[in-house]
Design a protein around this motif. Structure first.
Motif, short mmCIF file in Angstrom:
data_model
loop_
_atom_site.label_atom_id
_atom_site.label_comp_id
_atom_site.label_asym_id
_atom_site.label_seq_id
_atom_site.Cartn_x
_atom_site.Cartn_y
_atom_site.Cartn_z
N SER A 14 35.74 42.99 29.98
CA SER A 14 36.29 41.65 29.71
C SER A 14 37.72 41.54 30.23
CB SER A 14 36.25 41.38 28.21
OG SER A 14 36.90 40.16 27.90
N LEU A 15 38.52 42.58 30.01
CA LEU A 15 39.91 42.56 30.47
C LEU A 15 39.98 42.55 31.99
CD1 LEU A 15 42.91 42.72 29.72
CD2 LEU A 15 42.70 45.21 29.73
N ILE A 19 41.62 39.43 34.15
CA ILE A 19 42.78 39.65 35.02
C ILE A 19 42.45 39.30 36.47
CG2 ILE A 19 44.24 41.47 35.98
CD1 ILE A 19 44.28 42.77 33.26
N ALA A 20 41.26 39.69 36.92
CA ALA A 20 40.87 39.39 38.30
C ALA A 20 40.81 37.88 38.54
CB ALA A 20 39.53 40.03 38.62
N PHE A 21 40.31 37.13 37.56
CA PHE A 21 40.22 35.68 37.72
C PHE A 21 41.59 35.01 37.68
CE2 PHE A 21 39.88 31.43 35.89
CZ PHE A 21 39.06 30.81 36.81
N THR A 22 42.41 35.40 36.72
CA THR A 22 43.69 34.73 36.55
C THR A 22 44.72 35.16 37.58
OG1 THR A 22 44.37 36.42 34.96
CG2 THR A 22 43.32 34.45 34.09
N ALA A 23 44.61 36.41 38.06
CA ALA A 23 45.62 36.89 39.00
C ALA A 23 45.61 36.08 40.29
CB ALA A 23 45.37 38.37 39.31
N THR A 24 44.44 35.65 40.74
CA THR A 24 44.38 34.87 41.98
C THR A 24 45.08 33.53 41.82
OG1 THR A 24 42.25 35.91 42.49
CG2 THR A 24 42.80 33.91 43.69
N SER A 25 44.83 32.86 40.70
CA SER A 25 45.47 31.56 40.48
C SER A 25 46.98 31.72 40.31
CB SER A 25 44.87 30.89 39.24
OG SER A 25 43.48 30.69 39.40
N GLU A 26 47.41 32.79 39.62
CA GLU A 26 48.85 33.00 39.44
C GLU A 26 49.54 33.29 40.77
OE1 GLU A 26 48.51 36.18 36.74
OE2 GLU A 26 47.96 34.92 35.03
N VAL A 41 53.25 38.23 44.43
CA VAL A 41 52.38 39.17 43.71
C VAL A 41 52.98 39.55 42.36
CG1 VAL A 41 51.34 41.47 43.82
CG2 VAL A 41 51.45 40.05 45.87
N MET A 42 54.31 39.50 42.24
CA MET A 42 54.96 39.94 41.01
C MET A 42 54.64 39.05 39.81
SD MET A 42 56.50 42.66 41.97
CE MET A 42 55.16 42.91 43.14
N LEU A 43 54.32 37.77 40.04
CA LEU A 43 53.99 36.89 38.93
C LEU A 43 52.72 37.33 38.21
CD1 LEU A 43 54.45 34.38 37.20
CD2 LEU A 43 53.26 33.03 38.96
N PRO A 44 51.58 37.55 38.88
CA PRO A 44 50.39 38.03 38.16
C PRO A 44 50.57 39.44 37.60
CG PRO A 44 49.98 37.96 40.53
CD PRO A 44 51.26 37.23 40.30
N ALA A 73 50.10 29.26 33.23
CA ALA A 73 50.09 29.50 34.67
C ALA A 73 48.77 29.02 35.29
CB ALA A 73 50.29 30.99 34.94
N GLN A 74 47.66 29.21 34.56
CA GLN A 74 46.37 28.76 35.07
C GLN A 74 46.30 27.24 35.19
OE1 GLN A 74 43.86 30.93 36.15
NE2 GLN A 74 45.61 32.33 35.85
N VAL A 75 46.77 26.58 34.15
CA VAL A 75 46.73 25.11 34.17
C VAL A 75 47.58 24.57 35.31
CG1 VAL A 75 47.38 23.04 32.87
CG2 VAL A 75 46.21 24.92 31.72
N ALA A 76 48.79 25.14 35.46
CA ALA A 76 49.67 24.66 36.52
C ALA A 76 49.07 24.91 37.90
CB ALA A 76 51.03 25.33 36.40
#
Length: 223
Positions: A14-15, A19-26, A41-44, A73-76
């Protein structure tokens, strides 16, 4: 696979997926706000490290805060991609604060003691039960004899080395009056003995008086 192992793998899967899904958007959010690829890259990385730390040490406040920052971060990111919002100063300010807040809380969690850590019990030292061997009376007597052998015996008064090395005190010199009294003559007689050489003057004192050594008196006068 045991039940505990399955729980561990479910949490890890789950983790990893989250992380894989949210890191791309961030990452895309940072790029849209003007960050170059190595910096974007530092943001995600900062957000995901904070989420992992919050879930590992499981502080309710940090779990809620890390998920809120990740969700913001995802919403933005998705709102910018859909054209719902545009890049504004407020958006840049909020996104720029995500990394410092994540950095602060991640280090704060790392310095805290985990709740599930059980303190190590201090084991009291085991007293040494080995009996102490006391010296036998024979050994004590031997030590006393050795101590007495090293001590210098006391000598009777007047027989020590200091008494032998002490020089005899000089005799008291006699005046003409003393010599006259000793032999029962007149002081003029003593002066005549000096003039005739019968009596030897040993030395003169500060008042120029003749002084005589008691051992150098005439033999006739002694008898």
């Amino acid at each position: 696979m045991s039940r505990d192992d399955s729980r561990v793998w479910i949490r890890r899967a789950s983790l990893a997926a989250g992380i894989a899904f949210t890191a791309t958007s961030e990452y895309e959010l940072a790029r849209r706000l003007g960050a170059k690829p190595p910096i974007a890259v530092m943001l995600p990385v900062a957000l995901d490290c904070y989420v992992i730390a919050a879930l590992k040490w499981f502080r309710a406040f940090d779990v809620a805060l890390s998920l809120m920052l990740m969700g913001a971060a995802q919403v933005a990111a998705h709102a910018l991609e859909a054209g719902v919002i545009t890049v504004t100063l407020d958006l840049v300010t909020v996104v720029s604060l995500l990394v410092p807040i994540s950095l602060w809380r991640t280090h704060a969690l790392a310095r805290q003691t985990p709740r599930d850590a059980t303190p190590t019990a201090t084991v009291p030292p085991v007293p040494d039960e080995t009996p102490t061997v006391q010296p036998t009376p024979a050994v004590i007597l031997d030590r006393v004899d050795e101590q007495n052998a090293t001590e210098t015996p006391e000598l009777p008064p007047g027989t020590g080395q200091d008494e032998q090395d002490t020089e005899p005190s000089p005799p008291v010199l006699l005046t003409s009056k003393d010599v006259a009294e000793r032999f029962g003559v007149d002081p003029s007689t003593v002066r005549s003995w000096v003039q005739t050489g019968r009596l030897e003057v040993h030395e003169k004192d500060a008042r120029n008086r003749s002084l005589f050594h008691p051992d150098k008196l005439p033999q006739e006068a002694r008898t």
